[in-house]
Design a protein around this motif. Structure first.
Motif, PDB file in Angstrom:
ATOM      1  N   GLY A 304       0.795  -1.225   0.000  1.00  0.00           N
ATOM      2  CA  GLY A 304       0.000   0.000   0.000  1.00  0.00           C
ATOM      3  C   GLY A 304       0.824   1.269   0.000  1.00  0.00           C
ATOM      4  O   GLY A 304       0.332   2.336   0.369  1.00  0.00           O
ATOM      5  N   SER A 305       2.067   1.190  -0.426  1.00  0.00           N
ATOM      6  CA  SER A 305       2.965   2.340  -0.351  1.00  0.00           C
ATOM      7  C   SER A 305       2.500   3.486  -1.247  1.00  0.00           C
ATOM      8  O   SER A 305       2.047   3.281  -2.368  1.00  0.00           O
ATOM      9  CB  SER A 305       4.383   1.922  -0.778  1.00  0.00           C
ATOM     10  N   ALA A 306       2.638   4.708  -0.715  1.00  0.00           N
ATOM     11  CA  ALA A 306       2.337   5.911  -1.495  1.00  0.00           C
ATOM     12  C   ALA A 306       3.614   6.572  -2.008  1.00  0.00           C
ATOM     13  O   ALA A 306       3.564   7.675  -2.544  1.00  0.00           O
ATOM     14  CB  ALA A 306       1.549   6.901  -0.639  1.00  0.00           C
ATOM     15  N   GLN A 307       4.760   5.892  -1.857  1.00  0.00           N
ATOM     16  CA  GLN A 307       6.021   6.476  -2.303  1.00  0.00           C
ATOM     17  C   GLN A 307       6.024   6.697  -3.805  1.00  0.00           C
ATOM     18  O   GLN A 307       5.589   5.836  -4.567  1.00  0.00           O
ATOM     19  CB  GLN A 307       7.190   5.546  -1.964  1.00  0.00           C
ATOM     20  N   PRO A 308       6.559   7.816  -4.269  1.00  0.00           N
ATOM     21  CA  PRO A 308       6.694   8.033  -5.709  1.00  0.00           C
ATOM     22  C   PRO A 308       7.845   7.217  -6.276  1.00  0.00           C
ATOM     23  O   PRO A 308       8.719   6.757  -5.529  1.00  0.00           O
ATOM     24  CB  PRO A 308       6.988   9.531  -5.806  1.00  0.00           C
TER      25      PRO A 308
END
Length: 380
Positions: A304-308
């Protein structure tokens, strides 16, 4: 295509891994790569514990207006183009320009394209894209989804709609010139259009055509999809369960590029496509590239990572992979097969698949070493 992953079956229940397919209209972006590598690791690691089958059928992605409307546009605007020499970027940029023009498609001529696609036809631009993906995935060492093969969907659209109607899951206004909706209101879910008033299918209908006839008591479906599609896949989960299947979902977050998670049809992916990443010059060998890509897309970019997307961090992961492989080569002994299987068993989820994030972080944390050929095969 259905691909049986070789394994020594320890259990009778078969895990059927069904990732959402990708329309062959644009390059593979970081979001696509994340989904493909999570799928790859689920398949290879879980196959050591239970029988596993990958389900991928190109027709699920081509028997849609999304693909065929673009291909009709290409035929109208570039009837003489030799698509066999075009790059993925060039075809993808046409796809972006097509959507930027806010196209309005006449449904009547599109019917012929959809019928042809249902018989296995793919536009030369789409065929070229599949060939390019094939080469990129071979270099990446990802589980091959059968991009070069073709077979009909499991049942016809009429039969699939009949199955849904028999179970009270279809609100069908087609006899009156209207659409047909998947009806999940019994579960508090909204109606979802399956077939438009123009007769064109939504992308969920080909998926149902493929999966419904595969339902068996000794199978569990694992549906892998973008989290942007969660509402549709919750409904799909309910429908397949109602039809007698055991189902689990694995939603994956999209990978933002320059702060945006918009659909690939709107562009913004230049410099971050799989073709560009695999062509980037470096000192790492193929094994380090494959391991590094998996460290980044399954270990750093967790479910679920929101990292770009960060290319420098990806490069560091490839460097880390090279060092891990060098260190492993210096180890005197490799863990036995049963030790690896025991470790994988501890990383298993309730539905029965090995968690790629937990597996990769165990590798990064030194709890597992890529010294055993069996473990190395999962990643490279």
């Amino acid at each position: 295509m259905t691909v049986d992953v070789p394994a020594g079956p320890r259990e009778r229940t078969e895990l059927v891994v069904a990732p959402v397919t990708i329309t062959p209209t644009k390059p593979l972006t970081p979001t696509h790569v994340k989904g493909l590598l999570w799928t790859d690791l689920v398949l290879k690691a879980s196959a050591r514990l239970t029988p596993v089958r990958l389900v991928w059928n190109n027709r699920a992605a081509t028997v849609t207006a999304q693909s065929t409307a673009f291909w009709r546009h290409l035929d109208l605007t570039e009837p003489d183009t030799d698509w066999s020499t075009e790059t993925a970027l060039a075809i993808g940029e046409r796809y972006v320009r097509y959507h930027a023009g806010r196209p309005r498609t006449d449904p009547r001529p599109l019917n012929d394209y959809l019928s042809a696609a249902d018989r296995g036809w793919i536009h030369p631009a789409g065929r070229r894209m599949l060939d390019l993906w094939h080469a990129e995935l071979d270099l990446l060492g990802a589980a091959h989804p059968g991009l070069a093969l073709d077979r009909p969907l499991g049942i016809t659209a009429c039969d699939a709609l009949g199955v849904l109607a028999d179970r009270g899951l279809l609100l069908d206004h087609r006899p009156y010139g209207g659409p047909a909706h998947l009806d999940g209101t019994r579960w508090g879910l909204p109606l979802r259009q399956l077939v438009g008033a123009d007769g064109h299918p939504n992308y969920l209908l080909p998926i149902l055509r493929e999966l419904i006839p595969m339902i068996r008591p000794d199978r569990t479906f694992l549906l892998i999809h973008d989290d942007d599609l969660t509402a549709d896949y919750v409904l799909l989960h309910r429908v397949l369960t109602e039809c007698g299947s055991r189902v689990a979902r694995l939603p994956l977050s999209r990978v933002p590029i320059a702060g945006s998670t918009r659909s690939s049809r709107y562009g913004g992916w230049r410099g971050a496509t799989l073709g560009e990443l695999s062509a980037t010059a470096g000192t790492a060998d193929r094994a380090a590239y494959r391991l590094g890509m998996r460290l980044y897309f399954t270990g750093i970019l967790q479910r679920g990572s929101a990292q770009p997307f960060r290319l420098p961090l990806l490069r560091r992961c490839v460097g880390r992979a090279a060092r891990l492989l060098d260190d492993a080569a210096d180890r005197a002994a490799a863990p036995a097969d049963h030790t690896l299987d025991a470790a994988l068993g501890r990383l298993r989820t309730g539905p029965g698949h090995v968690d790629p994030y937990r597996l990769t972080t165990a590798l990064l944390g030194g709890r597992l070493l890529p010294s055993a050929p069996q473990l190395r095969a999962l990643y490279t």
